[in-house]
Scaffold this active site. Structure first.
Site, mmCIF file in Angstrom:
data_model
loop_
_atom_site.group_PDB
_atom_site.id
_atom_site.type_symbol
_atom_site.label_atom_id
_atom_site.label_comp_id
_atom_site.label_asym_id
_atom_site.label_seq_id
_atom_site.Cartn_x
_atom_site.Cartn_y
_atom_site.Cartn_z
ATOM 1 N N HIS A 1 137.233 48.734 14.543
ATOM 2 C CA HIS A 1 135.992 48.366 13.845
ATOM 3 C C HIS A 1 135.057 49.576 13.672
ATOM 4 C CE1 HIS A 1 133.769 48.731 17.583
ATOM 5 N NE2 HIS A 1 134.845 48.203 18.155
ATOM 6 N N ARG B 1 132.270 42.347 15.375
ATOM 7 C CA ARG B 1 132.343 43.736 14.894
ATOM 8 C C ARG B 1 133.680 43.998 14.193
ATOM 9 N NH1 ARG B 1 132.651 43.609 20.562
ATOM 10 N NH2 ARG B 1 134.070 45.034 21.650
ATOM 11 N N GLU C 1 138.823 42.971 22.401
ATOM 12 C CA GLU C 1 138.776 44.218 23.177
ATOM 13 C C GLU C 1 139.167 43.943 24.639
ATOM 14 O OE1 GLU C 1 139.286 47.032 23.594
ATOM 15 O OE2 GLU C 1 137.581 48.302 23.105
ATOM 16 N N HIS D 1 140.143 46.640 18.164
ATOM 17 C CA HIS D 1 139.217 47.390 19.022
ATOM 18 C C HIS D 1 139.905 48.609 19.651
ATOM 19 C CE1 HIS D 1 136.504 43.906 18.784
ATOM 20 N NE2 HIS D 1 137.653 43.261 18.625
HETATM 21 O O1 LIG Z 1 132.944 49.632 25.370
HETATM 22 C C1 LIG Z 1 134.035 49.221 24.924
HETATM 23 O O2 LIG Z 1 134.328 48.033 24.853
HETATM 24 C C2 LIG Z 1 135.077 50.240 24.464
HETATM 25 C C3 LIG Z 1 135.239 50.285 22.999
HETATM 26 O O3 LIG Z 1 134.058 50.493 22.302
HETATM 27 O O4 LIG Z 1 134.665 51.496 24.869
HETATM 28 P P1 LIG Z 1 135.553 52.585 25.590
HETATM 29 O O5 LIG Z 1 135.811 53.634 24.553
HETATM 30 O O6 LIG Z 1 134.652 53.082 26.694
HETATM 31 O O7 LIG Z 1 136.785 51.939 26.123
#
Ligand SMILES: O=C(O)[C@@H](CO)OP(=O)(O)O
Length: 248
Positions: A9, A60, A87, A182
């Protein structure tokens, strides 16, 4: 050649504020919308015509998909949403600022929570209002399958059955599919597709809204994978994502 395009996203509000997001349903920023529209333009210029698209239950990703299809004038195609593409659940880290967390616990610990394969952050307590069991959108998901935290392995374990049973088989009767999800749920899929080791997957950081193309031959064997965009710019964007989890 058949292809599946994976797309993270566009920038979300909590990406902008550098907060752990996970299953929190935050919206896109204006920049995120523009990134998604740009991805739509790129895919249109390259001549993609998608047979079907898949996305998560989180806005998102859903809104990014809508922007992309709008730009491509392919709003009409069938879209399937699944909680399995959500995610990675970030447990008790959800809402915390990533660099402040690194100040408190150290860069190395934050890297473990963000990128290690099998270590999960502390889970939300059972009665936490953020427990997905209290969210109506997950009412049809058996309680034991709903996470209160996840390692990447846990994310892979819930996502790959959906990939194997739903997304990938539909490539038999299609030529081009789009999956908008994600950073970490896509890392799980990429790990599986490219057989990346638990050690190497730590270093994969996906930028927002850059199409990542996977090409398959008629026997559905993976032949090639590449990002659509300038490699130097993509490298910089990946480094910026990696740096989000470091002390200022
Ligand atoms: O905060 C989150 O859910 C993820 C994706 O945005 O972040 P990260 O890159 O820290 O895994």
């Amino acid at each position: 050649m058949k292809s599946i395009v994976l797309l993270r996203h566009g920038e979300s509000l909590w990406n902008k504020e550098n907060r752990f997001t996970g299953w929190t349903d935050v919206d896109l920023t204006e920049k995120g919308i523009q990134e998604a529209l740009k991805a739509g333009n790129v895919l249109k210029e390259k001549g993609y015509v998608f047979d079907k698209a898949y996305t998560s239950y989180l806005k998102r990703a859903v809104k990014t998909l809508n922007c992309v299809l709008d730009r491509m004038d392919q709003d009409w195609i069938p879209v399937e949403k699944s909680w399995r593409l959500n995610e990675k659940h970030y447990g008790m880290l959800q809402g915390l600022n990533k660099s402040e967390t690194a100040e408190k616990y150290g860069d190395e610990q934050v890297l473990i929570w963000r990128r290690s394969y099998d270590i999960a952050p502390l889970p939300l307590p059972e009665d936490d209002p953020r427990n997905p069991r209290f969210d109506i959108r997950y009412k049809d998901v058996p309680d034991k399958e709903l996470p209160r935290t996840e390692s990447l392995k846990d994310t892979v374990d819930r996502i790959i059955p959906y990939w194997k049973e739903v997304i990938f088989p539909s490539l038999k009767t299609s030529n081009q599919l789009l999956v908008v999800a994600h950073g970490n749920s896509l890392r799980g899929i990429i790990k599986y597709l490219k057989n990346i080791s638990n050690e190497k997957i730590v270093h994969l950081n996906l930028p927002t809204a850059i199409p990542y193309v996977f090409e398959f031959n008629d026997d559905l064997k993976l032949m090639n994978d590449y990002f659509l965009g300038d490699p130097e710019e993509i490298k910089k964007l990946m480094e910026a994502v990696a740096n989000q989890g470091k002390k200022k």
